[in-house]
Design an enzyme around this catalytic site. Structure first.
Site, PDB file in Angstrom:
ATOM      1  CG  HIS A 124     -45.570 -82.385  23.413  1.00 35.26           C
ATOM      2  ND1 HIS A 124     -44.460 -82.217  22.337  1.00 35.26           N
ATOM      3  CD2 HIS A 124     -45.827 -80.828  23.720  1.00 35.26           C
ATOM      4  CE1 HIS A 124     -43.610 -80.731  22.503  1.00 35.26           C
ATOM      5  NE2 HIS A 124     -44.833 -79.794  22.789  1.00 35.26           N
ATOM      6  CG  ASP A 136     -42.105 -76.973  22.415  1.00 40.07           C
ATOM      7  OD1 ASP A 136     -42.712 -77.556  22.664  1.00 40.07           O
ATOM      8  OD2 ASP A 136     -42.371 -76.163  21.166  1.00 40.07           O
ATOM      9  CD  GLU A 170     -47.727 -80.775  20.935  1.00 37.83           C
ATOM     10  OE1 GLU A 170     -48.883 -79.629  21.368  1.00 37.83           O
ATOM     11  OE2 GLU A 170     -46.859 -80.126  20.574  1.00 37.83           O
ATOM     12  CD  GLU A 171     -44.276 -79.480  18.856  1.00 38.24           C
ATOM     13  OE1 GLU A 171     -44.606 -78.523  18.424  1.00 38.24           O
ATOM     14  OE2 GLU A 171     -43.302 -78.658  19.409  1.00 38.24           O
ATOM     15  CG  ASP A 199     -46.394 -78.186  25.305  1.00 39.73           C
ATOM     16  OD1 ASP A 199     -45.257 -77.779  24.889  1.00 39.73           O
ATOM     17  OD2 ASP A 199     -46.968 -78.438  24.457  1.00 39.73           O
ATOM     18  CG  HIS A 286     -41.423 -74.579  17.584  1.00 36.32           C
ATOM     19  ND1 HIS A 286     -42.744 -74.952  16.886  1.00 36.32           N
ATOM     20  CD2 HIS A 286     -41.770 -75.284  18.245  1.00 36.32           C
ATOM     21  CE1 HIS A 286     -43.492 -75.526  17.138  1.00 36.32           C
ATOM     22  NE2 HIS A 286     -42.601 -75.603  18.260  1.00 36.32           N
TER      23      HIS A 286
END
Length: 473
Positions: A124, A136, A170-171, A199, A286
């Site tokens: 992603h 990420d 994707e998130e 990922d 994140h």
């Protein structure tokens, strides 16, 4: 990697070992002529792609969320590189199921190989709004891009088709990849033989995780990291949380690499991989600190090279009509060089007292416990594509305390979990006896071969195994 968790997939039997390896790790004579050696992927080039993703975020509010210009700039960069390399590139708008305003998926296919046998590799490209998303998932996206560009530069003969994908949204719930798979026809889905996902492959305190590690799809991925002595583990934290799950839901085999997100490293993992036990695999998961400083370059390099190895194993080579050269396909078939690449119950491999090996001094002694037990040894092999006939040959000695014509204890040969042949206590006697199993149907494929002994609750049957090899014509 998105936050929400969903359980997906089940593990097959533990049967994996090493296949043929890239030049830096290949034991002499183990690379079949039909599969050229995979190239080394430039870490410098992968990091240059990360620099571009970081710059795209910096120009656009500090993130690459799927609805942002930072995401669209990332798409434009990847697309430009792929088009210049000669790929057929498609921007696919996500017209249902995606966040309003999300940018497109990007699909790139190298126009060679059998279009009815597609191997897909994806990552992603979007991130969260909190930061630039370098691990990420700039890490997976950059490693994938350099693999695609390397394939184009090398331009090897392909027996199968290779397709790369960079997913949107994707998130927010695997939305881009879900849209892609959901809108394929059943015929198009059936052409995808395996999907590989990448990922978070550069977590600072990361581990080495393989999705569905015991599956046939995972065999080349695990084989490469095994060759580096990494002892990878199943990616339990990531199950159902990234784009491979979109493919799993439609029955497409999947695997991939990850180095971990917010879960914490155990003391056992720290002992074998280094890093800090009790701390998260990615301390900036994140968060705004997921910057270029949040990249484990060693892990990133190992993942990029493992992707290349898998691409070459699954797609590169002339396929049917190639050379049938089975020499060395089975690694350490006489068990004289320790236990590798055999995995499973490797303690059964030794210079056992009281019995002479068929050749040399060592062999595998499975069973012989006289109680309920299962023991197995296995490894991954690539059957040369040019073999119209291929036979797994080995020598087996069965000795038993059982009597009569009933099979109480068994010895089976399995390929990818399917049983090809079985012997039992009924076949005891005669010392070392040549046995074989037909692998002709697997020409041109990387498969997992296992030998498994199963005993019931009483009276032992020992299954002695030695000198395993592949013959072909």
């Amino acid at each position: 990697m998105k936050r929400r968790f969903a359980t997906a997939g089940t593990l097959l039997a533990l049967v994996l070992g090493l296949g043929t390896l890239p030049a830096a790790a290949t034991p002499s004579g183990t690379s079949p002529a039909s599969t050229p050696t995979a190239p080394d992927i430039s870490l410098t080039a992968v990091r240059a792609h990360l620099d571009e993703f970081s710059a795209a975020a910096a120009r656009n509010g500090g993130n690459r969320r799927s609805t942002s210009q930072g995401y669209r700039d990332s798409v434009a960069y990847v697309k430009g590189k792929l088009q210049a390399a000669g790929y057929t590139v498609t921007e696919q708008p996500c017209t249902s199921g995606c966040t309003s305003g999300a940018g497109p998926n990007l699909i790139a296919e190298w126009p060679q190989g059998d279009a009815s046998a597609v191997y897909m590799f994806g990552a992603h490209l979007d991130g969260v709004s909190a930061g630039p998303g370098m691990n990420d998932n700039g890490s997976g996206s950059a490693a994938l891009l350099e693999n695609a560009l390397t394939l184009a530069r090398e331009n090897p003969d392909l027996r199968n088709r290779v397709r790369f994908a960079w997913w949107t949204d994707e998130e927010q719930g695997l939305n881009g990849s879900d849209f892609y798979v959901r809108t394929l026809s059943s015929t198009e889905r059936s052409r995808i033989k395996a999907y590989y996902n990448f990922d978070m492959v550069a977590s600072l305190n990361g581990g080495y995780f393989v999705n569905h590690i015991t599956s046939a799809a995972a065999a080349p991925m695990k084989a490469y990291w095994d060759s580096l002595g990494l002892q990878p583990e199943e990616n339990t934290e990531g199950a159902g949380r990234s784009d491979d799950y979109s493919f799993e839901r439609y029955g497409i085999p999947t695997s991939g690499y990850a180095m971990g997100a917010s879960a914490r490293k155990t003391s056992a993992q720290a002992a074998k991989w280094g890093g800090t036990s009790g701390a998260a695999y990615d301390p900036c998961y994140h968060r705004s600190c997921d910057t270029l400083s949040n990249i484990n370059t060693t892990g990133l390099d190992r993942a990029a090279d493992g992707i290349a190895y898998t691409v070459w194993q699954q797609a590169v080579g002339t396929g049917g009509g190639g050379t049938c050269d089975p020499a060395g396909v089975v690694g350490n078939g006489g068990f004289e060089s320790g236990t590798a690449p055999w995995t499973g119950t490797t303690a059964v491999i030794a210079a056992h007292s009281g019995r002479a090996a068929h050749g040399g001094t060592r062999f595998a002694w499975l069973g012989g416990n006289g109680s309920t037990s299962t023991e197995s040894v296995g490894q991954t092999v690539t059957v040369p594509a040019g073999c119209t006939r291929a036979s797994l040959d080995f020598w087996l000695w069965i000795e038993t305390a059982e009597s009569g014509s009933r099979a109480y204890d068994t010895f089976s040969v399995r390929v990818n979990g399917s049983t090809l042949a079985t012997w039992s206590n009924v076949h005891a006697g005669g010392g070392w006896t040549h046995r074989s199993a037909d692998l002709s149907a697997y020409a041109g494929q990387t498969v997992t071969v296992t030998f498994t002994a199963t005993e019931d609750y009483s009276l032992q049957t020992g299954f002695l195994l030695d000198d395993v090899s592949l013959s072909g014509a």
